[in-house]
Design a protein around this motif. Structure first.
Motif, PDB file in Angstrom:
ATOM      1  N   ASP A  16       0.827  -1.210   0.000  1.00 11.37           N
ATOM      2  CA  ASP A  16       0.000   0.000   0.000  1.00 11.37           C
ATOM      3  C   ASP A  16       0.862   1.262   0.000  1.00 11.37           C
ATOM      4  O   ASP A  16       0.619   2.198  -0.770  1.00 11.37           O
ATOM      5  N   LEU A  17       1.876   1.266   0.863  1.00  9.49           N
ATOM      6  CA  LEU A  17       2.761   2.434   0.919  1.00  9.49           C
ATOM      7  C   LEU A  17       3.548   2.577  -0.379  1.00  9.49           C
ATOM      8  O   LEU A  17       3.793   3.675  -0.861  1.00  9.49           O
ATOM      9  N   MET A  18       3.945   1.439  -0.950  1.00 11.52           N
ATOM     10  CA  MET A  18       4.671   1.479  -2.211  1.00 11.52           C
ATOM     11  C   MET A  18       3.832   2.193  -3.273  1.00 11.52           C
ATOM     12  O   MET A  18       4.298   3.113  -3.938  1.00 11.52           O
ATOM     13  N   ASN A  19       2.566   1.791  -3.374  1.00  4.10           N
ATOM     14  CA  ASN A  19       1.692   2.411  -4.367  1.00  4.10           C
ATOM     15  C   ASN A  19       1.460   3.888  -4.061  1.00  4.10           C
ATOM     16  O   ASN A  19       1.402   4.724  -4.955  1.00  4.10           O
ATOM     17  N   LYS A  20       1.358   4.184  -2.762  1.00  4.96           N
ATOM     18  CA  LYS A  20       1.139   5.566  -2.368  1.00  4.96           C
ATOM     19  C   LYS A  20       2.327   6.436  -2.793  1.00  4.96           C
ATOM     20  O   LYS A  20       2.165   7.523  -3.334  1.00  4.96           O
ATOM     21  N   PHE A  36      10.481   7.027   8.736  1.00  2.45           N
ATOM     22  CA  PHE A  36       9.765   5.753   8.639  1.00  2.45           C
ATOM     23  C   PHE A  36       9.819   5.077   9.999  1.00  2.45           C
ATOM     24  O   PHE A  36      10.895   4.707  10.475  1.00  2.45           O
ATOM     25  N   ASN A  37       8.649   4.914  10.592  1.00  2.99           N
ATOM     26  CA  ASN A  37       8.568   4.346  11.930  1.00  2.99           C
ATOM     27  C   ASN A  37       7.898   2.981  11.858  1.00  2.99           C
ATOM     28  O   ASN A  37       6.808   2.857  11.306  1.00  2.99           O
ATOM     29  N   GLY A  38       8.557   1.942  12.361  1.00  4.00           N
ATOM     30  CA  GLY A  38       7.938   0.619  12.331  1.00  4.00           C
ATOM     31  C   GLY A  38       8.868  -0.425  12.905  1.00  4.00           C
ATOM     32  O   GLY A  38      10.076  -0.216  12.986  1.00  4.00           O
ATOM     33  N   GLU A  39       8.278  -1.553  13.278  1.00  2.67           N
ATOM     34  CA  GLU A  39       9.054  -2.614  13.909  1.00  2.67           C
ATOM     35  C   GLU A  39      10.169  -3.121  12.990  1.00  2.67           C
ATOM     36  O   GLU A  39      10.112  -2.946  11.785  1.00  2.67           O
ATOM     37  N   GLU A  40      11.120  -3.779  13.621  1.00  2.00           N
ATOM     38  CA  GLU A  40      12.177  -4.452  12.874  1.00  2.00           C
ATOM     39  C   GLU A  40      11.544  -5.420  11.863  1.00  2.00           C
ATOM     40  O   GLU A  40      10.586  -6.111  12.181  1.00  2.00           O
ATOM     41  N   GLY A  41      12.070  -5.397  10.653  1.00  2.00           N
ATOM     42  CA  GLY A  41      11.624  -6.405   9.681  1.00  2.00           C
ATOM     43  C   GLY A  41      10.380  -6.064   8.879  1.00  2.00           C
ATOM     44  O   GLY A  41       9.892  -6.895   8.129  1.00  2.00           O
ATOM     45  N   VAL A  42       9.840  -4.836   9.032  1.00  2.00           N
ATOM     46  CA  VAL A  42       8.625  -4.513   8.273  1.00  2.00           C
ATOM     47  C   VAL A  42       8.930  -3.908   6.904  1.00  2.00           C
ATOM     48  O   VAL A  42       8.014  -3.608   6.147  1.00  2.00           O
ATOM     49  N   GLY A  43      10.222  -3.738   6.595  1.00  4.33           N
ATOM     50  CA  GLY A  43      10.574  -3.284   5.247  1.00  4.33           C
ATOM     51  C   GLY A  43      10.862  -1.791   5.131  1.00  4.33           C
ATOM     52  O   GLY A  43      10.656  -1.212   4.061  1.00  4.33           O
ATOM     53  N   VAL A 167       6.185  11.992   9.109  1.00  8.75           N
ATOM     54  CA  VAL A 167       6.254  10.691   9.766  1.00  8.75           C
ATOM     55  C   VAL A 167       5.346   9.698   9.040  1.00  8.75           C
ATOM     56  O   VAL A 167       4.173   9.983   8.781  1.00  8.75           O
ATOM     57  N   VAL A 168       5.907   8.555   8.692  1.00 10.90           N
ATOM     58  CA  VAL A 168       5.133   7.494   8.038  1.00 10.90           C
ATOM     59  C   VAL A 168       5.223   6.248   8.914  1.00 10.90           C
ATOM     60  O   VAL A 168       6.316   5.757   9.186  1.00 10.90           O
ATOM     61  N   ASP A 169       4.092   5.779   9.396  1.00 13.16           N
ATOM     62  CA  ASP A 169       4.092   4.565  10.219  1.00 13.16           C
ATOM     63  C   ASP A 169       3.943   3.346   9.323  1.00 13.16           C
ATOM     64  O   ASP A 169       2.997   3.250   8.554  1.00 13.16           O
ATOM     65  N   LEU A 170       4.887   2.438   9.431  1.00 14.42           N
ATOM     66  CA  LEU A 170       4.791   1.195   8.661  1.00 14.42           C
ATOM     67  C   LEU A 170       4.114   0.142   9.522  1.00 14.42           C
ATOM     68  O   LEU A 170       4.519  -0.090  10.659  1.00 14.42           O
ATOM     69  N   GLU A 171       3.089  -0.457   8.960  1.00 13.78           N
ATOM     70  CA  GLU A 171       2.345  -1.456   9.732  1.00 13.78           C
ATOM     71  C   GLU A 171       3.141  -2.746   9.895  1.00 13.78           C
ATOM     72  O   GLU A 171       3.976  -3.070   9.059  1.00 13.78           O
ATOM     73  N   SER A 172       2.835  -3.453  10.969  1.00 13.52           N
ATOM     74  CA  SER A 172       3.439  -4.767  11.172  1.00 13.52           C
ATOM     75  C   SER A 172       3.061  -5.672  10.002  1.00 13.52           C
ATOM     76  O   SER A 172       2.035  -5.464   9.357  1.00 13.52           O
ATOM     77  N   LEU A 173       3.894  -6.672   9.787  1.00 11.98           N
ATOM     78  CA  LEU A 173       3.576  -7.620   8.728  1.00 11.98           C
ATOM     79  C   LEU A 173       2.298  -8.366   9.077  1.00 11.98           C
ATOM     80  O   LEU A 173       2.052  -8.670  10.243  1.00 11.98           O
ATOM     81  N   SER A 174       1.514  -8.668   8.072  1.00  7.64           N
ATOM     82  CA  SER A 174       0.333  -9.490   8.324  1.00  7.64           C
ATOM     83  C   SER A 174       0.819 -10.880   8.710  1.00  7.64           C
ATOM     84  O   SER A 174       1.957 -11.260   8.415  1.00  7.64           O
ATOM     85  N   GLU A 175      -0.057 -11.631   9.364  1.00  9.44           N
ATOM     86  CA  GLU A 175       0.325 -12.983   9.783  1.00  9.44           C
ATOM     87  C   GLU A 175       0.781 -13.811   8.570  1.00  9.44           C
ATOM     88  O   GLU A 175       1.781 -14.520   8.629  1.00  9.44           O
ATOM     89  N   ASP A 176       0.043 -13.664   7.488  1.00  8.75           N
ATOM     90  CA  ASP A 176       0.382 -14.393   6.261  1.00  8.75           C
ATOM     91  C   ASP A 176       1.785 -14.082   5.769  1.00  8.75           C
ATOM     92  O   ASP A 176       2.559 -14.977   5.441  1.00  8.75           O
ATOM     93  N   THR A 177       2.087 -12.784   5.720  1.00  6.01           N
ATOM     94  CA  THR A 177       3.393 -12.364   5.218  1.00  6.01           C
ATOM     95  C   THR A 177       4.496 -12.847   6.136  1.00  6.01           C
ATOM     96  O   THR A 177       5.529 -13.349   5.686  1.00  6.01           O
ATOM     97  N   PHE A 178       4.264 -12.720   7.447  1.00  6.54           N
ATOM     98  CA  PHE A 178       5.264 -13.168   8.410  1.00  6.54           C
ATOM     99  C   PHE A 178       5.505 -14.673   8.254  1.00  6.54           C
ATOM    100  O   PHE A 178       6.641 -15.138   8.231  1.00  6.54           O
ATOM    101  N   ASN A 179       4.420 -15.423   8.106  1.00  6.63           N
ATOM    102  CA  ASN A 179       4.567 -16.871   7.940  1.00  6.63           C
ATOM    103  C   ASN A 179       5.338 -17.229   6.673  1.00  6.63           C
ATOM    104  O   ASN A 179       6.135 -18.164   6.670  1.00  6.63           O
ATOM    105  N   LYS A 180       5.089 -16.465   5.607  1.00  3.36           N
ATOM    106  CA  LYS A 180       5.843 -16.713   4.374  1.00  3.36           C
ATOM    107  C   LYS A 180       7.327 -16.498   4.603  1.00  3.36           C
ATOM    108  O   LYS A 180       8.173 -17.244   4.097  1.00  3.36           O
TER     109      LYS A 180
END
Ligand SMILES: [Zn+2]
Length: 335
Positions: A16-20, A36-43, A167-180
């Motif tokens: 979503d952010l990429m498209n934005k 860019f504010n977000g947890e480790e590993g969110v890209g 400030v741009v907040d990056l959301e945590s990975l979805s469960e699906d993405t994390f599992n992948k």
């Protein structure tokens, strides 16, 4: 990262952010400074590199993506572009000299009007001196400079910096993405649920995988639980012999406490929800057995006992003592 990895990771983690940002760039509305504010590993890094590639790319595709093939894309992704500088902590902090270096690089490089991008990783680790030095830099009028500050904790960034960035907040990975991502580093699907409770960092999981830590620690915790189910004192014995050798750092200790909690949450689930989507599927039979034997108040007491480990860790009681005392207490509750 390779240029294709940057594009793929951004698409996977922050589509979503990429498209934005593609839209923002098409409208020539890119700001001068982003946080860019977000947890480790969110890209965060891949998004910053993606945007930079999109700005420099010589062959932007029909759907407005960086081509991922040209010289510009390649040099940005591999961090060899003269007009794109990445700063990260040296040791524990980002020091004022590193920001001065950035300034001098940018003032001498390239022709007038060249756009220049810089990315600061772990921006919360800037010393006050570095932050103040940066402040003057990002404010410089007329400069064709775009900056990305990346952080896992915006609360640690000076307000004067925040007020000058978007400030741009990056959301945590979805469960699906994390599992992948877990699958990619070789984690078995039966462990996805547990790992989701232990960490949101793929880098941590990778380290654990390399040492076989997940397999070994879940196996010992499984045995510990099986002994408890039998009210067998060996639950106490294996702490020193089998569990402690695996507790080589604080992160692992914390994760172990979370494992102990997870297995008793499995018991709670079995008792009240009745599904068998367990964090410890190998222990399913004993989980169900305990669920049928224990009262709600016993289960609550056990979970409280395990939660107490955290406050004991905070006051530096030896970890072995904490686990042994906890195990004795649980055996007592089970009597
Ligand atoms: Zn390109």
């Amino acid at each position: 990262m390779t240029e294709n990895q940057v594009i793929q990771e951004t698409e996977l983690k922050q589509k979503d952010l990429m498209n934005k940002f593609i839209h923002v760039i098409e409208n020539h509305e890119l700001s001068h400074s982003y946080l860019f504010n977000g947890e480790e590993g969110v890209g965060k890094l891949s998004l910053a590199l993606f945007i930079t590639m999109r700005m420099f790319c010589k062959n932007v595709t029909d759907d407005s993506m960086p081509c991922g093939k040209c010289d510009e894309c390649r040099r940005i992704a591999t961090q060899q572009h003269p007009d794109v500088v990445i700063i990260k902590p040296e040791g524990l902090s980002i020091k004022v000299d590193q920001i001065r270096y950035l300034k001098s690089e940018f003032s001498k490089s390239g022709l007038e009007g060249n756009k220049k991008f810089f990315i600061i990783q772990d921006a919360e680790k800037m010393t006050t001196g570095a932050a103040n030095s940066l402040l003057k830099f990002i404010e410089e009028p007329g400069a064709n400079i775009v900056s990305f500050l990346l952080t896992t904790n915006r609360n640690l960034i000076l307000p004067t910096i925040i007020s000058r960035t978007q400030v741009v907040d990056l959301e945590s990975l979805s469960e699906d993405t994390f599992n992948k991502e877990l699958e990619k580093v070789g984690v078995a699907p039966s462990q996805f649920k547990l790992l989701g409770k232990l960490t949101n960092r793929i880098s941590t999981v990778k380290e654990w995988q390399e040492e076989d830590w997940i397999k070994n620690s879940t196996s010992v915790v499984g045995h510990w639980f099986d002994y408890l189910t039998k009210r067998d004192g060996d639950a106490f014995v294996i702490i020193q012999s089998n569990l402690m050798p695996l507790m080589t750092d604080n992160n692992k200790k914390q994760s172990l406490i979370n494992m102990l909690l997870s297995i008793f949450e499995d018991v709670l689930n079995a008792k009240y929800i009745g599904n068998d989507d367990f964090c410890f599927p190998k222990q399913a039979a004993n989980i169900k057995l305990l669920a049928s034997q224990l009262s709600e108040s016993q289960l609550v007491q056990i979970i409280e006992t395990i939660l107490n480990c955290n406050s004991k860790m905070a006051v530096n009681v030896s970890f072995q003592n904490i686990l042994e005392a906890t195990t004795l207490r649980i055996l007592k509750i089970l009597e």
